[in-house]
Motif scaffolding. Sequence first.
Motif, PDB file in Angstrom:
ATOM      1  N   UNK A  34     -85.810 -29.995  38.002  1.00  0.00           N
ATOM      2  CA  UNK A  34     -84.616 -30.611  38.872  1.00  0.00           C
ATOM      3  C   UNK A  34     -83.988 -31.523  37.870  1.00  0.00           C
ATOM      4  N   UNK A  89     -81.533 -37.183  34.008  1.00  0.00           N
ATOM      5  CA  UNK A  89     -82.899 -37.062  33.635  1.00  0.00           C
ATOM      6  C   UNK A  89     -83.555 -35.592  34.328  1.00  0.00           C
ATOM      7  N   UNK A 101     -97.278 -32.735  40.487  1.00  0.00           N
ATOM      8  CA  UNK A 101     -96.431 -33.758  39.837  1.00  0.00           C
ATOM      9  C   UNK A 101     -95.263 -33.378  39.058  1.00  0.00           C
ATOM     10  N   UNK A 102     -94.274 -34.413  39.192  1.00  0.00           N
ATOM     11  CA  UNK A 102     -93.112 -34.387  38.261  1.00  0.00           C
ATOM     12  C   UNK A 102     -93.227 -35.029  37.107  1.00  0.00           C
ATOM     13  N   UNK A 104     -90.965 -36.407  33.873  1.00  0.00           N
ATOM     14  CA  UNK A 104     -89.706 -36.721  33.757  1.00  0.00           C
ATOM     15  C   UNK A 104     -89.417 -36.555  32.115  1.00  0.00           C
TER      16      UNK A 104
ATOM     17  N   UNK B  36     -93.579 -44.475  40.952  1.00  0.00           N
ATOM     18  CA  UNK B  36     -93.328 -44.453  39.758  1.00  0.00           C
ATOM     19  C   UNK B  36     -92.880 -45.720  38.990  1.00  0.00           C
ATOM     20  N   UNK B  44     -89.240 -42.140  33.726  1.00  0.00           N
ATOM     21  CA  UNK B  44     -90.024 -42.591  34.891  1.00  0.00           C
ATOM     22  C   UNK B  44     -91.446 -42.171  34.569  1.00  0.00           C
ATOM     23  N   UNK B  46     -95.428 -41.385  36.115  1.00  0.00           N
ATOM     24  CA  UNK B  46     -96.009 -41.494  37.556  1.00  0.00           C
ATOM     25  C   UNK B  46     -97.232 -42.433  37.505  1.00  0.00           C
ATOM     26  N   UNK B  57    -104.269 -41.492  44.580  1.00  0.00           N
ATOM     27  CA  UNK B  57    -104.890 -41.029  43.255  1.00  0.00           C
ATOM     28  C   UNK B  57    -104.201 -41.695  41.889  1.00  0.00           C
ATOM     29  N   UNK B  59    -102.933 -42.209  38.227  1.00  0.00           N
ATOM     30  CA  UNK B  59    -102.848 -41.563  36.929  1.00  0.00           C
ATOM     31  C   UNK B  59    -103.593 -42.356  35.920  1.00  0.00           C
ATOM     32  N   UNK B  93     -90.193 -47.450  41.508  1.00  0.00           N
ATOM     33  CA  UNK B  93     -89.434 -46.183  42.412  1.00  0.00           C
ATOM     34  C   UNK B  93     -90.372 -45.562  42.905  1.00  0.00           C
ATOM     35  N   UNK B  97     -92.527 -36.834  49.960  1.00  0.00           N
ATOM     36  CA  UNK B  97     -92.459 -35.247  50.231  1.00  0.00           C
ATOM     37  C   UNK B  97     -92.514 -35.112  51.737  1.00  0.00           C
ATOM     38  N   UNK B 105     -89.403 -33.648  46.041  1.00  0.00           N
ATOM     39  CA  UNK B 105     -89.376 -35.148  46.289  1.00  0.00           C
ATOM     40  C   UNK B 105     -88.248 -36.081  46.621  1.00  0.00           C
TER      41      UNK B 105
END
Lengths: 114, 116
Positions: A34, A89, A101-102, A104, B36, B44, B46, B57, B59, B93, B97, B105
């Motif tokens: 994306x 981005x 998970x995204x 970036x 984020x 960004x 997570x 959950x 990170x 941020x 979903x 997202x």
Amino acid sequence: KQEVTQIPAALSVPEGENLVLNCSFTDSAIYNLQWFRQDPGKGLTSLLLIQSSQREQTSGRLNASLDKSSGRSTLYIAASQPGDSATYLCAVLRFTGGGNKLTFGTGTQLKVEL
Amino acid sequence: GAVVSQHPSRVICKSGTSVKIECRSLDFQATTMFWYRQFPKKSLMLMATSNEGSKATYEQGVEKDKFLINHASLTLSTLTVTSAHPEDSSFYICSARVLAGGAEQFFGPGTRLTVL
């Protein structure tokens, strides 16, 4: 671990110029990619989303391509305008044991000058 | 459609206080929301994935006791920064979903936290 890199980090162009932003990722096992736009101090605006099975997506003056096997995507902006000035981005979505998970990229800060 | 809001947009607090940030999906239900963090001129990162009705959950490297996440309904997740310190100052941020809507997202406008 997925790493996403964007080149260049910053770009300044005169109005009207066509430009290309680059995004590369290390793990090709992605679900989609994306492209987002972020204005200073603001949230994200989604520009284009490319599924892993697709090669490109277009919206107006924007065209994004995806070459999953080589881990690359490009965002092409035609006839740039001062209003295009923002940080761009890219992000890749992957499935992990902990869920989707995204990740970036580092961003490209674009300035289009009059 | 698929609008996500955050409140507040900006908050300034004293060191040692706790700050709560809300993330709401306005026109859809979200089983999963994401938090984020973004440092100035950085990308960004997570922090955690928030699932409705279950524990978040986190990170690696994110302190769960420092950043409390609650996802009590399908339209609201909250992030509480406990005993905030200046190094917690950042842009937070959230994203959501869509329930049974695929992997995309949708992002909120962000919250700027400044800890004095």
